[in-house]
Design an enzyme around this catalytic site. Structure first.
Site, PDB file in Angstrom:
ATOM      1  N   HIS A 158       9.914 -57.476  88.732  1.00 25.96           N
ATOM      2  CA  HIS A 158       9.299 -58.619  88.054  1.00 25.96           C
ATOM      3  C   HIS A 158       8.550 -58.219  86.782  1.00 25.96           C
ATOM      4  O   HIS A 158       7.928 -59.051  86.140  1.00 25.96           O
ATOM      5  CB  HIS A 158       8.343 -59.329  89.031  1.00 25.96           C
TER       6      HIS A 158
ATOM      7  N   LYS B  79       7.860 -57.277  82.917  1.00 28.68           N
ATOM      8  CA  LYS B  79       8.397 -57.825  81.669  1.00 28.68           C
ATOM      9  C   LYS B  79       7.694 -57.127  80.507  1.00 28.68           C
ATOM     10  O   LYS B  79       6.573 -57.492  80.154  1.00 28.68           O
ATOM     11  CB  LYS B  79       8.159 -59.333  81.592  1.00 28.68           C
TER      12      LYS B  79
ATOM     13  N   ASP C 213       9.667 -47.105  70.321  1.00 30.74           N
ATOM     14  CA  ASP C 213       9.219 -45.808  69.793  1.00 30.74           C
ATOM     15  C   ASP C 213       8.008 -45.252  70.534  1.00 30.74           C
ATOM     16  O   ASP C 213       7.229 -44.470  69.967  1.00 30.74           O
ATOM     17  CB  ASP C 213       8.899 -45.916  68.294  1.00 30.74           C
TER      18      ASP C 213
ATOM     19  N   HIS D  99       3.368 -71.051  82.466  1.00 24.09           N
ATOM     20  CA  HIS D  99       3.872 -69.863  83.156  1.00 24.09           C
ATOM     21  C   HIS D  99       3.027 -68.624  82.869  1.00 24.09           C
ATOM     22  O   HIS D  99       3.305 -67.544  83.382  1.00 24.09           O
ATOM     23  CB  HIS D  99       5.327 -69.628  82.726  1.00 24.09           C
TER      24      HIS D  99
ATOM     25  N   LYS E 126       0.101 -65.860  82.945  1.00 21.97           N
ATOM     26  CA  LYS E 126      -0.715 -65.291  84.025  1.00 21.97           C
ATOM     27  C   LYS E 126      -1.859 -64.522  83.364  1.00 21.97           C
ATOM     28  O   LYS E 126      -1.641 -63.476  82.741  1.00 21.97           O
ATOM     29  CB  LYS E 126       0.107 -64.341  84.900  1.00 21.97           C
TER      30      LYS E 126
ATOM     31  N   ASP F 171     -16.241 -63.683  81.725  1.00 25.53           N
ATOM     32  CA  ASP F 171     -17.398 -63.651  80.820  1.00 25.53           C
ATOM     33  C   ASP F 171     -17.005 -63.410  79.367  1.00 25.53           C
ATOM     34  O   ASP F 171     -17.749 -62.768  78.607  1.00 25.53           O
ATOM     35  CB  ASP F 171     -18.406 -62.590  81.276  1.00 25.53           C
TER      36      ASP F 171
END
EC number: 2.7.8.-
Length: 490
Positions: free
Chosen positions: A225, A227, A232, A408, A410, A415
């Site tokens: 999962h 991504k 380089d 979508h 996350k 603070d």
């Protein structure tokens, strides 16, 4: 004689049935799982035994495979050599964190063996078009390597721009590696792009490949999962975005475009990302591509030092990696909050510990905001999420439901200083099962940028009214109670 055989057969079936039930029960109780998860499995197994037992063996007992799990642990432990090499450049490390971030960075240091890294330049990208535009430019400017891992690559639209850029870069001699999850990118592996890329010299790996043999020996819902894109060994893109065109992806569901959040990074933290990628690649292919020994010219930033205010950690989670790390990190971040805690997640099925931490934060005076999508691509998750609303609302948590598409992204902001961004959803699958990756960022300026994006989400959301929630229809409450028992299994 026939009656005798029938009686014997009946008793054998009954004894075998209860023997299997007892064995599975003992196995469930012997595992170190949350009580709610164990109770949910026992409930399913005793109410619908045949289906329950089959589901248990398919989803819980075959995990990743002992052999592969040992391989991951072995390969990941070898990456310590790379981290030791990185430690020789001690000027890139920073142990003087802000008060709110100190506990989490200490946890990362002692559990992962490396301190927070400075001299990183970070930029938040909230629009998929901007992400693709920047990414394509960086791919064309690559000098040595391009390494990519995604859960989903769906051909068509904006995604094809990246494919074309990769092919052209490979043709001019850039080493390109592409690793995609077998289930999530099924459409890609059946497309023309595979042959076109391989003919241009791009190496493609189908991660956690699905086949009939694996069906009996490994969880099919355990997925790659992560991504991120590494260019380089210096530029990294990381976040919630799959390589899809948000205007085309799952358009038939009628929930609008997917809203994602990515971070573009320049700096030495990318060498850590390279170690994670090389580990995943070696596990899948057996080919060692460990990052080269770090040289000063790869560490010293090419941009003004005053722009490098971020101290960054990376958390790689999944089978074989540091056990329970992301769960502990989230708990530590939540308990560190003193003023405000904002969290965005498309899937809200938290563990008991996370739920308790979020509610406790609100009860001790912290302003706690949860931003989740109003429309879901999963009916199961939609109802499972609603199970937790009452307890959250009663504790004083503000729940905003995003209405302008499927949110979508996350992210966690504590603070306005401590940020967590990556691929982890607040659900059991991300916390305990999948291979995930998360950035931990200690930076007030970055926190301000993330807060602005959160406020934009809120402006397109409706605040859930606790009074109206209490008087929702009775049949909805019944469905929610049913999903309460199943939520630990999702």
């Amino acid at each position: 004689m026939i009656n005798y055989l029938f009686t014997i057969t009946t008793w054998l079936i009954i004894i075998s049935y209860w023997f299997i039930i007892i064995i599975v029960t003992c196995r469930i109780l012997s595992k170190r799982r949350a009580i709610s998860s164990s109770a949910a499995w026992l409930l399913v197994i005793y109410i619908i035994p045949f289906i329950g037992i089959c589901t248990w063996f398919l989803l819980e007992e075959p995990y990743l495979g002992t052999r592969k799990l040992k391989l991951i642990k072995s390969v990941w432990s070898k990456k310590n050599k790379h981290f030791n090499n990185l430690k020789s450049h001690n000027y890139i490390f920073e142990n003087n964190n802000s008060e709110v971030a100190r506990s989490l960075f200490k946890l990362c240091k002692y559990r992962q063996g490396i301190s927070g890294i400075k001299f990183n330049k970070l930029k938040l990208l909230k629009n998929t078009k901007d992400v693709i535009k920047n990414l394509v430019r960086d791919i064309y400017l690559a000098k040595n390597t391009i390494e990519i891992v995604f859960y989903i690559w769906k051909p068509g639209g904006l995604a094809d721009n990246v494919a074309i850029a990769l092919i052209q870069s490979a043709k001019r001699g850039i080493k390109c590696r592409l690793m995609l999850d077998s289930a999530g990118s099924l459409e890609f592996f059946r497309s023309k792009w595979v042959d076109m890329m391989q003919q241009s010299g791009i190496q493609i790996v189908e991660a956690l490949k699905i086949n009939l043999l694996h069906f009996f020996f490994r969880r099919m819902d355990l997925r790659q999962h992560r991504k991120f894109i590494l260019i380089d060994n210096y530029i990294t893109y990381i976040g919630s975005m799959n390589l899809v065109d948000p205007y085309l992806f799952k358009k038939s569901l009628g929930i609008g475009q997917w809203i994602d959040l990515m971070t573009r990074i320049e700096g030495p933290i990318s060498t850590t990302m390279g170690a994670i990628y090389s580990c995943d690649w070696e596990v899948e292919t057996g080919q060692q591509i460990s990052p080269k020994r770090v040289k000063n010219n790869l560490i010293i930033p090419t941009y003004p030092i005053k722009e490098c205010t971020s101290i960054v950690q990376v958390i790689a989670s999944g089978p074989g990696f540091t056990e329970d790390m992301i769960h502990q990190a989230l708990l530590t971040a939540i308990y560190s909050a003193q003023q405000k805690l904002t969290m965005t997640t498309p899937y809200l099925v938290p563990s008991d510990d996370l739920l308790r931490a979020i509610c406790t934060a609100a009860q001790r005076g912290v302003e706690v905001i949860l931003i989740i999508p109003k429309s879901h691509d999963s009916l199961l998750v939609k109802w499972a999420s609603r199970v937790f609303f009452s307890e959250l609302l009663e504790s004083g948590v503000k729940i905003y439901q995003f209405k302008k598409g499927l949110l979508h992204s996350k992210s966690v902001l504590v603070d306005k200083q401590l940020s967590l961004i990556g691929t982890v959803n607040l659900d059991m699958r991300s916390l305990w099962l999948n291979f995930e990756i998360t950035l931990v960022i200690d930076d007030k300026n970055f926190g301000k940028s993330l807060a602005i994006i959160h406020n934009e989400y809120i402006s397109h959301s409706s605040l859930l009214d606790p009074k109206l929630w209490k008087i929702r229809s009775y049949w909805k409450k019944i469905i929610e109670k049913l999903f309460y028992f199943l939520s630990p299994l999702l």
